[in-house]
Write a protein that holds these residues in place. Structure first.
Motif, PDB file in Angstrom:
ATOM      1  N   LYS A  43       0.828  -1.200   0.000  1.00 22.91           N
ATOM      2  CA  LYS A  43       0.000   0.000   0.000  1.00 22.91           C
ATOM      3  C   LYS A  43       0.869   1.260   0.000  1.00 22.91           C
ATOM      4  O   LYS A  43       0.642   2.182  -0.771  1.00 22.91           O
ATOM      5  CB  LYS A  43      -0.933  -0.008   1.218  1.00 22.91           C
ATOM      6  CG  LYS A  43      -1.989   1.070   1.191  1.00 22.91           C
ATOM      7  CD  LYS A  43      -2.840   1.075   2.453  1.00 22.91           C
ATOM      8  CE  LYS A  43      -3.788  -0.068   2.540  1.00 22.91           C
ATOM      9  NZ  LYS A  43      -4.773   0.101   3.637  1.00 22.91           N
ATOM     10  N   ASP A  44       1.877   1.289   0.850  1.00 23.82           N
ATOM     11  CA  ASP A  44       2.782   2.444   0.888  1.00 23.82           C
ATOM     12  C   ASP A  44       3.443   2.680  -0.464  1.00 23.82           C
ATOM     13  O   ASP A  44       3.532   3.808  -0.937  1.00 23.82           O
ATOM     14  CB  ASP A  44       3.863   2.248   1.955  1.00 23.82           C
ATOM     15  CG  ASP A  44       3.334   2.389   3.364  1.00 23.82           C
ATOM     16  OD1 ASP A  44       2.241   2.970   3.547  1.00 23.82           O
ATOM     17  OD2 ASP A  44       4.021   1.927   4.299  1.00 23.82           O
ATOM     18  N   THR A  45       3.912   1.600  -1.081  1.00 24.39           N
ATOM     19  CA  THR A  45       4.581   1.708  -2.381  1.00 24.39           C
ATOM     20  C   THR A  45       3.619   2.240  -3.436  1.00 24.39           C
ATOM     21  O   THR A  45       3.965   3.158  -4.193  1.00 24.39           O
ATOM     22  CB  THR A  45       5.146   0.335  -2.810  1.00 24.39           C
ATOM     23  OG1 THR A  45       6.046  -0.121  -1.810  1.00 24.39           O
ATOM     24  CG2 THR A  45       5.856   0.428  -4.140  1.00 24.39           C
ATOM     25  N   CYS A  46       2.408   1.686  -3.491  1.00 25.02           N
ATOM     26  CA  CYS A  46       1.412   2.135  -4.471  1.00 25.02           C
ATOM     27  C   CYS A  46       1.023   3.597  -4.243  1.00 25.02           C
ATOM     28  O   CYS A  46       0.954   4.386  -5.189  1.00 25.02           O
ATOM     29  CB  CYS A  46       0.165   1.262  -4.399  1.00 25.02           C
ATOM     30  SG  CYS A  46       0.398  -0.421  -4.981  1.00 25.02           S
ATOM     31  N   LEU A  47       0.776   3.946  -2.995  1.00 28.76           N
ATOM     32  CA  LEU A  47       0.342   5.311  -2.691  1.00 28.76           C
ATOM     33  C   LEU A  47       1.443   6.324  -2.977  1.00 28.76           C
ATOM     34  O   LEU A  47       1.175   7.403  -3.520  1.00 28.76           O
ATOM     35  CB  LEU A  47      -0.115   5.420  -1.241  1.00 28.76           C
ATOM     36  CG  LEU A  47      -1.307   4.547  -0.853  1.00 28.76           C
ATOM     37  CD1 LEU A  47      -1.711   4.806   0.584  1.00 28.76           C
ATOM     38  CD2 LEU A  47      -2.468   4.758  -1.775  1.00 28.76           C
ATOM     39  N   ASP A  48       2.680   6.006  -2.625  1.00 23.55           N
ATOM     40  CA  ASP A  48       3.787   6.907  -2.934  1.00 23.55           C
ATOM     41  C   ASP A  48       3.868   7.147  -4.435  1.00 23.55           C
ATOM     42  O   ASP A  48       4.039   8.276  -4.886  1.00 23.55           O
ATOM     43  CB  ASP A  48       5.118   6.342  -2.432  1.00 23.55           C
ATOM     44  CG  ASP A  48       5.279   6.454  -0.931  1.00 23.55           C
ATOM     45  OD1 ASP A  48       4.498   7.197  -0.302  1.00 23.55           O
ATOM     46  OD2 ASP A  48       6.185   5.796  -0.393  1.00 23.55           O
ATOM     47  N   PHE A  49       3.743   6.069  -5.202  1.00 21.36           N
ATOM     48  CA  PHE A  49       3.810   6.195  -6.656  1.00 21.36           C
ATOM     49  C   PHE A  49       2.662   7.062  -7.184  1.00 21.36           C
ATOM     50  O   PHE A  49       2.882   7.993  -7.954  1.00 21.36           O
ATOM     51  CB  PHE A  49       3.779   4.819  -7.309  1.00 21.36           C
ATOM     52  CG  PHE A  49       3.712   4.877  -8.801  1.00 21.36           C
ATOM     53  CD1 PHE A  49       4.818   5.276  -9.537  1.00 21.36           C
ATOM     54  CD2 PHE A  49       2.557   4.546  -9.467  1.00 21.36           C
ATOM     55  CE1 PHE A  49       4.762   5.338 -10.912  1.00 21.36           C
ATOM     56  CE2 PHE A  49       2.487   4.606 -10.840  1.00 21.36           C
ATOM     57  CZ  PHE A  49       3.594   5.003 -11.578  1.00 21.36           C
ATOM     58  N   ILE A  50       1.457   6.770  -6.745  1.00 21.52           N
ATOM     59  CA  ILE A  50       0.289   7.516  -7.218  1.00 21.52           C
ATOM     60  C   ILE A  50       0.401   8.998  -6.866  1.00 21.52           C
ATOM     61  O   ILE A  50       0.140   9.868  -7.691  1.00 21.52           O
ATOM     62  CB  ILE A  50      -1.013   6.916  -6.639  1.00 21.52           C
ATOM     63  CG1 ILE A  50      -1.277   5.554  -7.282  1.00 21.52           C
ATOM     64  CG2 ILE A  50      -2.202   7.839  -6.850  1.00 21.52           C
ATOM     65  CD1 ILE A  50      -2.354   4.748  -6.605  1.00 21.52           C
ATOM     66  N   LEU A  51       0.807   9.291  -5.639  1.00 22.28           N
ATOM     67  CA  LEU A  51       0.904  10.689  -5.216  1.00 22.28           C
ATOM     68  C   LEU A  51       2.039  11.437  -5.907  1.00 22.28           C
ATOM     69  O   LEU A  51       2.018  12.665  -5.980  1.00 22.28           O
ATOM     70  CB  LEU A  51       1.043  10.771  -3.699  1.00 22.28           C
ATOM     71  CG  LEU A  51      -0.220  10.376  -2.938  1.00 22.28           C
ATOM     72  CD1 LEU A  51       0.044  10.330  -1.445  1.00 22.28           C
ATOM     73  CD2 LEU A  51      -1.370  11.325  -3.251  1.00 22.28           C
ATOM     74  N   LYS A  52       3.026  10.724  -6.438  1.00 20.96           N
ATOM     75  CA  LYS A  52       4.090  11.373  -7.205  1.00 20.96           C
ATOM     76  C   LYS A  52       3.689  11.566  -8.659  1.00 20.96           C
ATOM     77  O   LYS A  52       4.060  12.548  -9.283  1.00 20.96           O
ATOM     78  CB  LYS A  52       5.378  10.553  -7.125  1.00 20.96           C
ATOM     79  CG  LYS A  52       6.047  10.639  -5.777  1.00 20.96           C
ATOM     80  CD  LYS A  52       7.279   9.775  -5.713  1.00 20.96           C
ATOM     81  CE  LYS A  52       7.883   9.812  -4.305  1.00 20.96           C
ATOM     82  NZ  LYS A  52       8.961   8.844  -4.146  1.00 20.96           N
ATOM     83  N   VAL A  53       2.943  10.624  -9.202  1.00 24.19           N
ATOM     84  CA  VAL A  53       2.581  10.675 -10.618  1.00 24.19           C
ATOM     85  C   VAL A  53       1.409  11.620 -10.882  1.00 24.19           C
ATOM     86  O   VAL A  53       1.437  12.412 -11.831  1.00 24.19           O
ATOM     87  CB  VAL A  53       2.242   9.263 -11.136  1.00 24.19           C
ATOM     88  CG1 VAL A  53       1.618   9.313 -12.513  1.00 24.19           C
ATOM     89  CG2 VAL A  53       3.494   8.410 -11.172  1.00 24.19           C
TER      90      VAL A  53
END
Length: 111
Positions: A43-53
């Motif tokens: 979840k952390d990995t997905c959310l970090d990616f989404i919030l950066k993209v």
């Protein structure tokens, strides 16, 4: 900026140790705490990616026609997109089922 995002995503993927995950897979199936730890990390990995993209995405115009009604949306901007980790659900599928989703991410309370 796109290269920075790509570099960050690739770096995160390299940090995931697939061998370790597979080694501990049996334990995760029977140990709720180990399973929760994996889901939290995913979840952390997905959310970090989404919030950066998302802030980098800007769509000038989308048009269409639905049931005889023309519509148009202009200046779509995701720079203020936000959500809370608690409002994101991750479902892990069966890795042996090639027809189903392996990872499903859904969110509520998106602002």
């Amino acid at each position: 900026e796109t290269e920075d995002i790509e570099r960050g995503l690739l770096g995160t993927l390299h940090e995931l140790n697939a061998e370790e995950i597979m080694k501990n897979a049996d334990g995760m199936m029977s140990n709720a705490q180990a399973r929760e730890k994996l889901v939290s990390r995913l979840k952390d990995t997905c959310l970090d990616f989404i919030l950066k993209v998302l802030p980098a995405i800007h769509i000038e115009q989308v048009t269409g026609n639905d049931r005889g009604c023309d519509w148009e949306i202009n200046n779509i901007n995701f720079s203020d997109f936000s959500f809370r980790k608690e409002n994101v659900q991750i479902s892990l599928g069966d890795p042996n089922d090639l027809t189903g989703d392996l990872l499903k991410l859904s969110a509520t309370g998106i602002g």
